[in-house]
Design an enzyme around this catalytic site. Structure first.
Site, PDB file in Angstrom:
ATOM      1  N   CYS A 176      -5.311   6.472  -5.231  1.00  0.00           N
ATOM      2  CA  CYS A 176      -4.437   5.430  -5.769  1.00  0.00           C
ATOM      3  C   CYS A 176      -4.933   4.785  -7.075  1.00  0.00           C
ATOM      4  O   CYS A 176      -4.752   5.354  -8.135  1.00  0.00           O
ATOM      5  CB  CYS A 176      -4.176   4.395  -4.683  1.00  0.00           C
ATOM      6  SG  CYS A 176      -2.682   3.438  -4.962  1.00  0.00           S
ATOM      7  N   ARG A 187       7.839  -1.533  -4.894  1.00  0.00           N
ATOM      8  CA  ARG A 187       6.662  -0.832  -4.383  1.00  0.00           C
ATOM      9  C   ARG A 187       7.093   0.347  -3.524  1.00  0.00           C
ATOM     10  O   ARG A 187       8.130   0.300  -2.854  1.00  0.00           O
ATOM     11  CB  ARG A 187       5.790  -1.775  -3.543  1.00  0.00           C
ATOM     12  CG  ARG A 187       5.121  -2.863  -4.357  1.00  0.00           C
ATOM     13  CD  ARG A 187       4.040  -3.560  -3.560  1.00  0.00           C
ATOM     14  NE  ARG A 187       2.816  -2.788  -3.455  1.00  0.00           N
ATOM     15  CZ  ARG A 187       1.891  -2.732  -4.412  1.00  0.00           C
ATOM     16  NH1 ARG A 187       2.055  -3.382  -5.547  1.00  0.00           N
ATOM     17  NH2 ARG A 187       0.802  -2.024  -4.240  1.00  0.00           N
ATOM     18  N   HIS A 215      -3.585   6.699   1.217  1.00  0.00           N
ATOM     19  CA  HIS A 215      -4.601   5.930   1.939  1.00  0.00           C
ATOM     20  C   HIS A 215      -4.467   6.314   3.419  1.00  0.00           C
ATOM     21  O   HIS A 215      -3.789   7.245   3.777  1.00  0.00           O
ATOM     22  CB  HIS A 215      -4.311   4.423   1.836  1.00  0.00           C
ATOM     23  CG  HIS A 215      -4.271   3.887   0.460  1.00  0.00           C
ATOM     24  ND1 HIS A 215      -5.402   3.546  -0.247  1.00  0.00           N
ATOM     25  CD2 HIS A 215      -3.240   3.600  -0.371  1.00  0.00           C
ATOM     26  CE1 HIS A 215      -5.058   3.057  -1.421  1.00  0.00           C
ATOM     27  NE2 HIS A 215      -3.756   3.083  -1.530  1.00  0.00           N
TER      28      HIS A 215
HETATM   29  N1  GLN Z   1      -2.377  -1.285  -8.452  1.00  0.00           N
HETATM   30  C1  GLN Z   1      -1.873   0.013  -8.274  1.00  0.00           C
HETATM   31  C2  GLN Z   1      -0.393   0.066  -7.924  1.00  0.00           C
HETATM   32  O1  GLN Z   1       0.129  -0.773  -7.193  1.00  0.00           O
HETATM   33  C3  GLN Z   1      -2.702   0.703  -7.225  1.00  0.00           C
HETATM   34  C4  GLN Z   1      -2.496   0.203  -5.825  1.00  0.00           C
HETATM   35  C5  GLN Z   1      -3.359   0.897  -4.839  1.00  0.00           C
HETATM   36  O2  GLN Z   1      -4.477   1.350  -5.151  1.00  0.00           O
HETATM   37  N2  GLN Z   1      -2.909   0.951  -3.606  1.00  0.00           N
HETATM   38  O3  GLN Z   1       0.256   0.969  -8.397  1.00  0.00           O
END
Ligand code: GLN
Length: 262
Positions: A107, A141, A205
């Protein structure tokens, strides 16, 4: 937990060491990413190698040997914190990658291994271009369990939570393909992650590795072969039984995650 795994291997005697760097565990480690380090340590020990885990945070020197590098995710703020240190290490990281050191970047670090990440507030963080990709933040998101298909690793199962949309350069191989809209690298082209030689970048993840033994074994085999020429896991009955037990738990976790999609 790590201490216990390392102590157990030390008491077993002659095992060959494998040096694993856990990169930025203080600032880049969310949604269970540290489980990847535990999984690699445990599996290496089961295969008869001695895992030496080096936690490398900002300003820390590299260990004498680097056989594998594992990096986790982080919020935009975490990414901003480590960016200068990442740039100070960029030449070394590029040299490690060119020399075949296996790496797994989740990520936030996956994004910074690309060309750049432009955050939702318009800040542009330049990346270190080990992976041909760029990322732009958006206001929705992408969250949930995710199954992707990969010719090399079979079905890969994990959990994504990011607002950055990543687009691969033409010719860059994704880690896998997802069936659903709204998931993966950008929610548009059905790609997820990237693999450039032994470097894997992914949004998965979960932790990723406990649920995906095929990827753990790819990283381990690549690291051991690179350092020692061949991978020769020990072949005792106890070893086979313990590995079977762990893989059965992984199989159960995969089924649960795959059936609870979003
Ligand atoms: N900040 C980044 C995003 O939201 C990475 C998030 C994450 O590592 N889960 O795209």
């Amino acid at each position: 937990m790590l201490d216990a795994i390392q102590a157990e291997t030390e008491s077993a005697g002659e095992a060959l060491p494998i040096d694993v760097v856990s990169l930025y565990p203080k600032d880049m480690n969310i949604y269970g990413d540290s489980g990847n380090v535990l999984t690699i340590a445990r599996r290496l020990a089961l295969y008869g190698y001695a895992p030496c885990i080096h936690e490398i945070n900002q300003g820390d020197p590299w260990p004498a040997h680097v056989d594998m590098i594992l990096g986790g995710g982080g919020q935009d703020t975490g990414q901003k914190k480590i960016i200068d240190d990442l740039f100070a290490r960029a030449d070394d990281l590029r040299a490690f990658a060119a020399d075949g050191v296996p790496m797994l970047m989740i990520c936030g670090l996956y994004q910074l291994f690309g060309h750049y990440f432009e955050t939702i507030d318009g800040t542009r963080l330049d990346g270190i271009s080990i992976i041909g990709a760029h990322t732009v933040g958006r206001d929705v998101r992408m969250i949930g369990n995710l199954v992707e298909h990969s010719a090399r690793f079979g079905d890969i199962i994990g959990y994504e939570n990011h607002s950055g949309q990543t687009f691969l350069d033409p010719g860059v191989e994704p880690l896998g393909r997802v069936d659903h809209e709204g998931t993966g690298n950008n929610g548009e082209d059905h790609t997820e992650g990237a693999r450039v030689n032994n470097v894997i970048g992914t949004y998965m993840h979960g932790s990723l590795l406990p649920k995906n033994p095929a990827i753990s074994d790819f990283l381990i085999r690549s690291a051991v072969e690179r350092r020692y020429g061949s991978f020769e896991p020990r072949q005792t009955k106890e070893w086979a039984a313990e590995l079977k037990r762990i893989d059965a738990i992984a199989a159960k976790a995969r089924t649960v995650a795959a059936n609870r999609p979003r």
